[in-house]
Write a protein that holds these residues in place. Structure first.
Motif, mmCIF file in Angstrom:
data_model
loop_
_atom_site.group_PDB
_atom_site.id
_atom_site.type_symbol
_atom_site.label_atom_id
_atom_site.label_comp_id
_atom_site.label_asym_id
_atom_site.label_seq_id
_atom_site.Cartn_x
_atom_site.Cartn_y
_atom_site.Cartn_z
ATOM 1 N N GLU A 266 0.883 -1.208 -0.015
ATOM 2 C CA GLU A 266 -0.166 -0.314 0.283
ATOM 3 C C GLU A 266 0.905 1.130 0.140
ATOM 4 O O GLU A 266 1.944 0.771 0.633
ATOM 5 C CB GLU A 266 -0.786 -0.204 1.210
ATOM 6 C CG GLU A 266 -1.640 -0.608 0.839
ATOM 7 C CD GLU A 266 -2.789 -0.821 2.599
ATOM 8 O OE1 GLU A 266 -4.277 -0.889 2.451
ATOM 9 O OE2 GLU A 266 -1.660 -1.490 3.129
ATOM 10 N N ALA A 267 0.831 2.640 -0.796
ATOM 11 C CA ALA A 267 0.733 3.364 -0.490
ATOM 12 C C ALA A 267 0.390 4.069 0.768
ATOM 13 O O ALA A 267 0.027 3.800 1.399
ATOM 14 C CB ALA A 267 0.678 4.771 -1.533
ATOM 15 N N GLU A 268 2.108 5.244 0.725
ATOM 16 C CA GLU A 268 1.531 5.454 2.140
ATOM 17 C C GLU A 268 -0.049 6.009 2.624
ATOM 18 O O GLU A 268 -0.695 6.283 3.707
ATOM 19 C CB GLU A 268 2.653 6.819 2.235
ATOM 20 C CG GLU A 268 3.802 6.123 2.869
ATOM 21 C CD GLU A 268 4.202 4.995 4.521
ATOM 22 O OE1 GLU A 268 3.645 5.456 5.102
ATOM 23 O OE2 GLU A 268 4.730 4.350 4.027
ATOM 24 N N ASP A 269 -0.273 6.906 1.779
ATOM 25 C CA ASP A 269 -1.470 7.975 1.831
ATOM 26 C C ASP A 269 -2.193 6.790 1.662
ATOM 27 O O ASP A 269 -4.007 6.860 2.122
ATOM 28 C CB ASP A 269 -1.902 8.845 1.278
ATOM 29 C CG ASP A 269 -1.465 8.127 -0.537
ATOM 30 O OD1 ASP A 269 -1.292 7.245 -0.672
ATOM 31 O OD2 ASP A 269 -2.256 9.148 -1.071
ATOM 32 N N ARG A 270 -2.359 5.512 1.707
ATOM 33 C CA ARG A 270 -3.386 5.025 1.406
ATOM 34 C C ARG A 270 -3.564 3.610 2.590
ATOM 35 O O ARG A 270 -4.542 2.642 2.227
ATOM 36 C CB ARG A 270 -3.516 3.781 0.242
ATOM 37 C CG ARG A 270 -3.960 5.359 -0.640
ATOM 38 C CD ARG A 270 -5.068 4.432 -2.099
ATOM 39 N NE ARG A 270 -4.806 5.186 -3.237
ATOM 40 C CZ ARG A 270 -5.529 5.487 -4.249
ATOM 41 N NH1 ARG A 270 -5.636 3.798 -5.136
ATOM 42 N NH2 ARG A 270 -6.014 6.191 -5.401
ATOM 43 N N LYS A 271 -2.490 3.679 3.851
ATOM 44 C CA LYS A 271 -2.109 2.021 4.391
ATOM 45 C C LYS A 271 -3.686 2.279 5.514
ATOM 46 O O LYS A 271 -3.663 0.774 5.771
ATOM 47 C CB LYS A 271 -1.472 2.763 5.416
ATOM 48 C CG LYS A 271 -0.218 3.022 4.169
ATOM 49 C CD LYS A 271 1.409 1.985 5.316
ATOM 50 C CE LYS A 271 2.732 2.476 5.010
ATOM 51 N NZ LYS A 271 2.338 1.148 4.453
ATOM 52 N N SER A 272 -4.497 3.482 5.359
ATOM 53 C CA SER A 272 -5.563 3.073 6.290
ATOM 54 C C SER A 272 -7.630 3.255 5.540
ATOM 55 O O SER A 272 -7.857 2.717 5.899
ATOM 56 C CB SER A 272 -6.257 4.558 6.820
ATOM 57 O OG SER A 272 -5.819 5.055 6.538
ATOM 58 N N GLY A 316 -2.538 -1.925 -4.959
ATOM 59 C CA GLY A 316 -3.181 -1.086 -5.973
ATOM 60 C C GLY A 316 -4.636 -1.014 -6.789
ATOM 61 O O GLY A 316 -4.445 -0.668 -7.753
ATOM 62 N N ALA A 317 -4.969 -2.324 -7.375
ATOM 63 C CA ALA A 317 -4.344 -2.499 -8.569
ATOM 64 C C ALA A 317 -4.791 -1.846 -9.812
ATOM 65 O O ALA A 317 -5.102 -1.600 -11.041
ATOM 66 C CB ALA A 317 -6.674 -2.000 -8.728
ATOM 67 N N ALA A 318 -2.679 -1.785 -9.656
ATOM 68 C CA ALA A 318 -2.560 -1.174 -10.477
ATOM 69 C C ALA A 318 -2.499 -2.592 -12.319
ATOM 70 O O ALA A 318 -2.506 -3.375 -12.479
ATOM 71 C CB ALA A 318 -1.305 -1.004 -10.847
ATOM 72 N N VAL A 319 -2.900 -1.636 -13.338
ATOM 73 C CA VAL A 319 -2.527 -2.147 -14.536
ATOM 74 C C VAL A 319 -1.738 -3.402 -14.578
ATOM 75 O O VAL A 319 -0.386 -2.729 -14.819
ATOM 76 C CB VAL A 319 -3.332 -1.450 -15.773
ATOM 77 C CG1 VAL A 319 -3.052 -1.956 -17.205
ATOM 78 C CG2 VAL A 319 -4.200 -0.471 -15.090
#
Length: 359
Positions: A266-272, A316-319
């Motif tokens: 997870e990216a830092e801004d999406r850990k929660s 993160g559901a990356a393509v």
């Protein structure tokens, strides 16, 4: 065995008939040629020819009527009403109109070629294609001869009805495009703005995640590892079709998956944004909007069945494959005091295809 076959082959090759021995030599295959030409009834009876011509242009005009009816049915049975009976009538009568338009053109063209056009056998010699003047003149002569044989230039009733039917046959499809871009109005000022339409869904803070289509809320403890659940906002189940149920569902559908927490990068801004290995992503593909509903448990990949775009849920559901231009939007989730999964907010970016970014 190979030596025996070689010996037999050598014996056949060296065999010669004895003098005086009669040998039957088969005759070469006779070319039967073309069968005798049989004149059609329309070639022998001018009245039958006129009937065939009338049948052809009647079919073309019937195709024209089918196209007009399809356009009229779109307006007589608007799906915007949300009533299930209007949606059924819209699909039924538009489909019948388009089917009649295309079927009548096909039958008319076949009957024209079989009963009206020239019925003579032709031999077309093959030759190298050249771009010289004589070649172009020959091509013009071919078109002129085809026009004469088909009667396209002479039979104005057939020509006019065919052109009208072909032009009208595309109108139902053009008319149906209107429903893809509704105009804005005082009641719905963002109707003509795709960015605004796709930026807001029914998800909001505290909205419970519910099973699609029952609307039953989902407990985090009930999700097993490797599971994938189709999800809608709980309040969506309370909407009727007349209140925009289908439109809201098309934007708010979500796929919920559970993995081991350590598998998620997870990216830092999406850990929660996830909860104990549970993540939620929009089901609407970012390519052209097809539902992304195929989940591979072992690889944690989501697959869009329309054009094979693949998204990596662990990143993160990356393509990772296919024509999709951006990752699937993630829905921030958590749990409430009763252990039910709830949204922290709406999506933070527009859902669905990225066509609106092109401007």
């Amino acid at each position: 065995m190979a030596h025996e076959e070689d010996a037999l082959e050598h014996e056949r090759a060296s065999w010669k008939p004895s003098p005086g021995l009669a040998v039957a030599v088969p005759d070469p295959v006779h070319n039967p040629g073309l069968p005798p030409h049989r004149e059609r009834i329309t070639d022998k009876d001018p009245a039958a020819m006129q009937r065939a011509v009338r049948t052809v242009y009647t079919l073309f005009y019937l195709s024209l009527a089918g196209s007009i009816w399809a356009v009229a049915a779109y307006m007589l049975f608007p799906i915007e009403s949300g009533q299930i009976v209007d949606i059924r009538h819209n699909n039924l009568f538009i489909g019948l109109g388009i089917a009649l338009a295309l079927l009548a053109i096909g039958i008319g063209a076949i009957h024209w070629s079989k009963a009206v056009m020239s019925d003579k056998e032709h031999i077309e010699p093959r030759h190298a294609t050249r771009g010289r003047d004589v070649t172009r003149e020959g091509a013009v002569a071919v078109f002129r001869e085809a026009n004469e044989e088909s009667g396209f230039g002479r039979r104005t009733a057939i020509r006019g009805s065919l052109i009208a039917a072909l032009v009208a046959s595309v109108l139902p499809g053009i008319t149906l495009f209107r429903g893809l871009a509704p105009e804005s109005s005082p009641e719905n000022p963002i109707a003509g703005d795709p960015v605004a339409l796709l930026s807001h869904t029914m998800w909001k803070k505290g909205e419970r995640l519910a099973h699609d289509p029952t609307g039953e809320p989902i407990r985090a403890a009930d999700l097993t590892l490797g599971s994938a659940v189709h999800v809608i906002p709980q309040s969506l189940a309370e909407l009727s079709h007349s209140d925009g149920y289908l439109e809201e569902k098309a934007k708010a559908i979500v796929l919920l998956m559970r993995m081991l927490p350590e598998q998620i990068v997870e990216a830092e801004d999406r850990k929660s944004w996830s909860y104990n290995g549970i993540v939620a992503y929009s089901k609407v593909c970012t390519h052209v909007g097809c539902p992304v509903a195929l989940y591979e448990q072992q690889t944690h990949h989501l697959l869009c069945p329309c054009h094979q775009s693949q998204f990596d849920v662990t990143h993160g559901a990356a393509v990772i494959f296919g024509p999709a231009a951006r990752p699937l939007p993630q829905l921030p989730i958590t749990v409430d005091s009763e252990g039910y999964l709830v949204a922290q907010s709406d999506f933070t970016e527009p859902v669905g295809p990225s066509f609106w970014e092109r401007h």
